[in-house]
Design an enzyme around this catalytic site. Structure first.
Site, PDB file in Angstrom:
ATOM      1  N   LYS A 125       0.084 -39.218  47.818  1.00 41.03           N
ATOM      2  CA  LYS A 125      -0.977 -38.533  48.577  1.00 41.03           C
ATOM      3  C   LYS A 125      -0.666 -38.435  50.069  1.00 41.03           C
ATOM      4  CE  LYS A 125      -5.036 -40.611  49.063  1.00 41.03           C
ATOM      5  NZ  LYS A 125      -6.421 -41.001  48.700  1.00 41.03           N
ATOM      6  N   GLY A 164     -17.655 -45.551  50.863  1.00 43.75           N
ATOM      7  CA  GLY A 164     -18.389 -46.809  50.813  1.00 43.75           C
ATOM      8  C   GLY A 164     -19.577 -46.723  51.770  1.00 43.75           C
ATOM      9  N   THR A 170      -7.353 -52.125  48.344  1.00 40.82           N
ATOM     10  CA  THR A 170      -7.093 -52.179  49.782  1.00 40.82           C
ATOM     11  C   THR A 170      -7.052 -53.615  50.320  1.00 40.82           C
ATOM     12  OG1 THR A 170      -9.455 -51.747  50.080  1.00 40.82           O
ATOM     13  CG2 THR A 170      -7.994 -49.863  50.329  1.00 40.82           C
ATOM     14  N   GLN A 206       3.722 -53.338  48.346  1.00 36.14           N
ATOM     15  CA  GLN A 206       2.579 -53.829  47.562  1.00 36.14           C
ATOM     16  C   GLN A 206       2.779 -53.378  46.111  1.00 36.14           C
ATOM     17  OE1 GLN A 206      -1.110 -51.765  47.999  1.00 36.14           O
ATOM     18  NE2 GLN A 206      -2.320 -53.392  47.072  1.00 36.14           N
ATOM     19  N   ARG A 212      17.909 -15.901  60.802  1.00 37.51           N
ATOM     20  CA  ARG A 212      18.104 -17.272  60.307  1.00 37.51           C
ATOM     21  C   ARG A 212      18.557 -18.222  61.427  1.00 37.51           C
ATOM     22  NH1 ARG A 212      21.922 -16.459  55.517  1.00 37.51           N
ATOM     23  NH2 ARG A 212      21.873 -18.731  55.610  1.00 37.51           N
ATOM     24  N   ARG A 257      -6.582 -38.834  42.432  1.00 40.19           N
ATOM     25  CA  ARG A 257      -7.447 -37.654  42.439  1.00 40.19           C
ATOM     26  C   ARG A 257      -6.757 -36.399  42.969  1.00 40.19           C
ATOM     27  NH1 ARG A 257     -12.116 -41.136  45.359  1.00 40.19           N
ATOM     28  NH2 ARG A 257     -10.289 -42.417  45.801  1.00 40.19           N
ATOM     29  N   LYS A 296      22.496 -14.421  60.877  1.00 37.24           N
ATOM     30  CA  LYS A 296      22.617 -15.887  60.755  1.00 37.24           C
ATOM     31  C   LYS A 296      23.604 -16.411  61.777  1.00 37.24           C
ATOM     32  CE  LYS A 296      25.472 -18.372  58.844  1.00 37.24           C
ATOM     33  NZ  LYS A 296      26.508 -19.010  58.018  1.00 37.24           N
ATOM     34  N   ASP A 334      -4.903 -42.072  54.456  1.00 38.56           N
ATOM     35  CA  ASP A 334      -5.416 -40.770  54.021  1.00 38.56           C
ATOM     36  C   ASP A 334      -6.565 -40.275  54.895  1.00 38.56           C
ATOM     37  OD1 ASP A 334      -7.357 -42.545  53.230  1.00 38.56           O
ATOM     38  OD2 ASP A 334      -7.532 -41.815  51.172  1.00 38.56           O
TER      39      ASP A 334
HETATM   40  C1  UD1 Z   1     -11.837 -46.543  50.997  1.00 42.20           C
HETATM   41  C2  UD1 Z   1     -12.874 -47.649  51.274  1.00 42.20           C
HETATM   42  C3  UD1 Z   1     -14.243 -46.947  51.442  1.00 42.20           C
HETATM   43  C4  UD1 Z   1     -14.180 -45.941  52.569  1.00 42.20           C
HETATM   44  C5  UD1 Z   1     -13.040 -44.936  52.348  1.00 42.20           C
HETATM   45  C6  UD1 Z   1     -12.825 -44.097  53.604  1.00 42.20           C
HETATM   46  C7  UD1 Z   1     -12.124 -49.635  50.078  1.00 42.20           C
HETATM   47  C8  UD1 Z   1     -12.355 -50.506  48.898  1.00 42.20           C
HETATM   48  N1  UD1 Z   1     -12.934 -48.576  50.175  1.00 42.20           N
HETATM   49  O1  UD1 Z   1     -12.183 -45.962  49.759  1.00 42.20           O
HETATM   50  O2  UD1 Z   1     -15.231 -47.928  51.734  1.00 42.20           O
HETATM   51  O3  UD1 Z   1     -15.412 -45.248  52.649  1.00 42.20           O
HETATM   52  O4  UD1 Z   1     -11.785 -45.628  52.080  1.00 42.20           O
HETATM   53  O5  UD1 Z   1     -11.900 -43.080  53.422  1.00 42.20           O
HETATM   54  O6  UD1 Z   1     -11.292 -49.948  50.893  1.00 42.20           O
HETATM   55  N2  UD1 Z   1      -4.248 -48.150  49.213  1.00 42.20           N
HETATM   56  C9  UD1 Z   1      -3.215 -49.071  49.206  1.00 42.20           C
HETATM   57  N3  UD1 Z   1      -3.152 -49.973  48.178  1.00 42.20           N
HETATM   58  C10 UD1 Z   1      -4.054 -49.994  47.170  1.00 42.20           C
HETATM   59  C11 UD1 Z   1      -5.125 -49.063  47.194  1.00 42.20           C
HETATM   60  C12 UD1 Z   1      -5.197 -48.147  48.234  1.00 42.20           C
HETATM   61  O7  UD1 Z   1      -2.371 -49.067  50.089  1.00 42.20           O
HETATM   62  O8  UD1 Z   1      -3.916 -50.850  46.273  1.00 42.20           O
HETATM   63  C13 UD1 Z   1      -4.318 -47.157  50.323  1.00 42.20           C
HETATM   64  C14 UD1 Z   1      -4.289 -45.729  49.822  1.00 42.20           C
HETATM   65  O9  UD1 Z   1      -2.945 -45.240  49.784  1.00 42.20           O
HETATM   66  C15 UD1 Z   1      -5.109 -45.006  50.885  1.00 42.20           C
HETATM   67  C16 UD1 Z   1      -6.055 -46.079  51.392  1.00 42.20           C
HETATM   68  O10 UD1 Z   1      -5.531 -47.322  50.991  1.00 42.20           O
HETATM   69  O11 UD1 Z   1      -4.331 -44.553  51.959  1.00 42.20           O
HETATM   70  C17 UD1 Z   1      -7.476 -45.896  50.850  1.00 42.20           C
HETATM   71  O12 UD1 Z   1      -7.458 -45.977  49.455  1.00 42.20           O
HETATM   72  P1  UD1 Z   1      -8.415 -45.106  48.542  1.00 42.20           P
HETATM   73  O13 UD1 Z   1      -8.184 -45.490  47.124  1.00 42.20           O
HETATM   74  O14 UD1 Z   1      -8.315 -43.683  48.889  1.00 42.20           O
HETATM   75  O15 UD1 Z   1      -9.842 -45.684  48.982  1.00 42.20           O
HETATM   76  P2  UD1 Z   1     -11.241 -44.938  48.918  1.00 42.20           P
HETATM   77  O16 UD1 Z   1     -11.730 -44.947  47.517  1.00 42.20           O
HETATM   78  O17 UD1 Z   1     -11.178 -43.643  49.603  1.00 42.20           O
HETATM   79 CA    CA Z   2      -9.569 -42.433  50.389  1.00 40.15          CA
END
Ligand code: UD1
Ligand code: CA
Length: 446
Positions: free
Chosen positions: A21, A140, A79, A73, A329, A14, A347, A103
């Site tokens: 990100k 969520g 997640t 991964q 600089r 996104r 500089k 994030d």
């Molecule tokens: C997630 C939660 C949601 C919560 C929100 C809070 C899940 C399923 N949902 O949603 O309930 O409200 O965070 O901000 O966990 N990532 C990985 N590997 C993956 C997918 C994601 O490492 O395969 C990491 C991303 O880089 C990111 C974090 O996990 O830092 C969250 O992923 P993201 O896709 O942003 O989850 P949300 O949809 O925000």
């Molecule tokens: Ca997120």
């Protein structure tokens, strides 16, 4: 024992960006760097970072942190799948696993400490941070029973319209009992709208799931797109500016200025519009900065004036005036009571007390003494095509307009250089140098 895992493998679709990100900056620091900082004082026995999308870039950005263990991964199936990758790494580990989303950058260490304390005191299988949001879109939703135990978390995309009305959200920060999580981690499926393995699905499988509500919902703001990124930037900037205003700094137009958290200011500093502080800046009492200045990793003593200028990795002494339109600089040290005027670039140089470089000059790789006057358009020619050389000018000397000093060169004290001279030899103290071809003057015949 405490282990910490930070999820940073996702693409961040996104964001619509080529940069992962978690590497997007907020007030000059990347999201992942901020998340890491919030764990510094928790004394974990291990810190694991789950990387995947552009893993090398993310790892490179964190190479200053020696203790990190990177876990790959690939592919990124959600997640829950990310946490499954930790199983071999955490073999034999007993204790708590604190999981942080990479994030969620505004989280404070105090909040994490409170979460850990609450979790340990309640003997829960998992405790996660939650918040009551007036606009919960994108998060969520958390569903509890009458006793307050969490029954499940449903991702927004899987919620019915009725479920979406629930304003209690999951912040994505969890403290798990690792042994209990391990028992359910491989039971997760990807039967949901995104076909991902959700970590949030472990909640309904665990014996005792609790949530710990934060007071300030901004702290747990997740960044999924550029709007949320700019909201967080705005939040940090507002906080920093009000802090420094309370301590005696004036911002003529705060909204147009930006600060870094590592900058500090004395009292009676005036910051004019469009002025920015980056990295670690120490600004002394009474400085008047801007409009239109950018100051990066620099120390300014008291009463420095800098208008429409760039100052980068430099030290500026008291009562010095810089600009308008000067560029200082890295590795420059400008002593007190000196003046660096318009269209001057400095500089890697030391400029002594009371020295004036008022107009249109380049001074690089130079050591200038006290009370020197550098005439308009003087250039230190420091580069021979291969190497850089130094120029030394001793106290009380003057260079005429458009002088070129070809380095390496040493100009003594009390020297005067005539306008337009190109000087290639060392000049002894108290001399006058003029290097100029004779003018030819003839009467014109029409
Ligand atoms: C997630 C939660 C949601 C919560 C929100 C809070 C899940 C399923 N949902 O949603 O309930 O409200 O965070 O901000 O966990 N990532 C990985 N590997 C993956 C997918 C994601 O490492 O395969 C990491 C991303 O880089 C990111 C974090 O996990 O830092 C969250 O992923 P993201 O896709 O942003 O989850 P949300 O949809 O925000
Ligand atoms: Ca997120």
């Amino acid at each position: 024992m405490l282990a910490i895992a930070i999820l940073a493998a996702g693409k961040g679709t996104r964001m619509k960006s080529n940069l992962p990100k978690v590497l997007h900056p907020l007030a000059g620091k990347s999201l992942i760097d901020r998340v890491l900082s919030s764990t510094q004082g928790l004394s974990p026995s291990r810190r694991l970072i789950v990387v995947g999308h552009q893993a090398n870039l993310v790892e490179d950005s964190l190479k200053n942190h020696q203790d990190l263990d990177f876990v790959l991964q690939r592919p990124q199936n959600g997640t829950g799948h990310a946490i499954q990758q930790l199983i071999p790494k955490l073999k034999g580990f007993k204790g708590e696993l604190l999981v942080l989303n990479g994030d969620v950058p505004l989280l404070r260490e105090e909040t994490l400490s409170s979460l850990l304390k609450f979790h340990k005191g309640s003997n829960a299988s998992v405790t996660f941070l939650s918040a009551n949001l007036s606009s919960p879109t994108g998060y969520g939703r958390v569903f509890t029973d009458k006793s307050g135990l969490v029954k499940k978390i449903i991702e927004e995309k899987d919620c019915t319209n009725e479920q979406k009305k629930n304003k209690l959200i999951n912040a994505g920060i969890y403290c798990f009992n690792w042994q209990q999580l391990l028992d359910v981690l491989n039971l997760l499926s990807n039967k949901n709208s995104q076909h991902e393995i959700y970590l949030t699905d472990t909640i309904s499988l665990l014996k005792k799931a609790l949530h710990f509500q934060v007071d300030n919902p901004f702290e747990i703001k997740g960044i999924n797109d550029r709007f949320q990124l700019s909201e967080c930037e705005h939040y940090i900037q507002e906080k920093l500016k009000s802090l420094w205003m309370r301590k005696g700094v004036s911002f003529v137009d705060p909204i147009s200025c930006s600060l870094s958290e590592d900058s500090s200011f004395g009292t009676d500093v005036i910051v004019e519009p469009q002025t920015h502080f980056r990295g670690k800046c120490d600004i002394g009492n009474g400085c008047h900065l801007g409009p239109g200045s950018v100051i990066t990793n620099s120390t300014l003593a008291e009463n420095v004036l800098a208008i429409q200028s760039y100052i980068n990795e430099a030290e500026i002494g008291t009562n010095t005036s810089i600009g308008p339109f000067a560029h200082i600089r890295p590795e420059s040290n400008i002593s007190k009571n000196s003046k660096i005027g318009n269209f001057v670039e400095i500089k890697k140089s030391f400029i002594g007390e009371g020295t004036k470089i008022n107009h249109l000059s380049y001074v690089g790789d130079s050591d200038l003494g006290k009370n020197i006057n550098i005439g308009a358009g003087t250039i230190t020619a420091n580069f021979d095509g291969k190497n850089k050389h130094r120029t030394i000018i001793d106290d009380h000397s003057k260079t005429g307009a458009n002088s070129v000093l070809v380095a390496p060169i040493k100009i003594g004290a009390h020297v005067t250089i005539g306008a337009g001279s190109t000087v290639c030899k060392d000049i002894p103290d108290k001399s006058l140098v003029v290097e100029r071809s004779k003018a030819i003057i003839r009467t014109k015949i029409d």
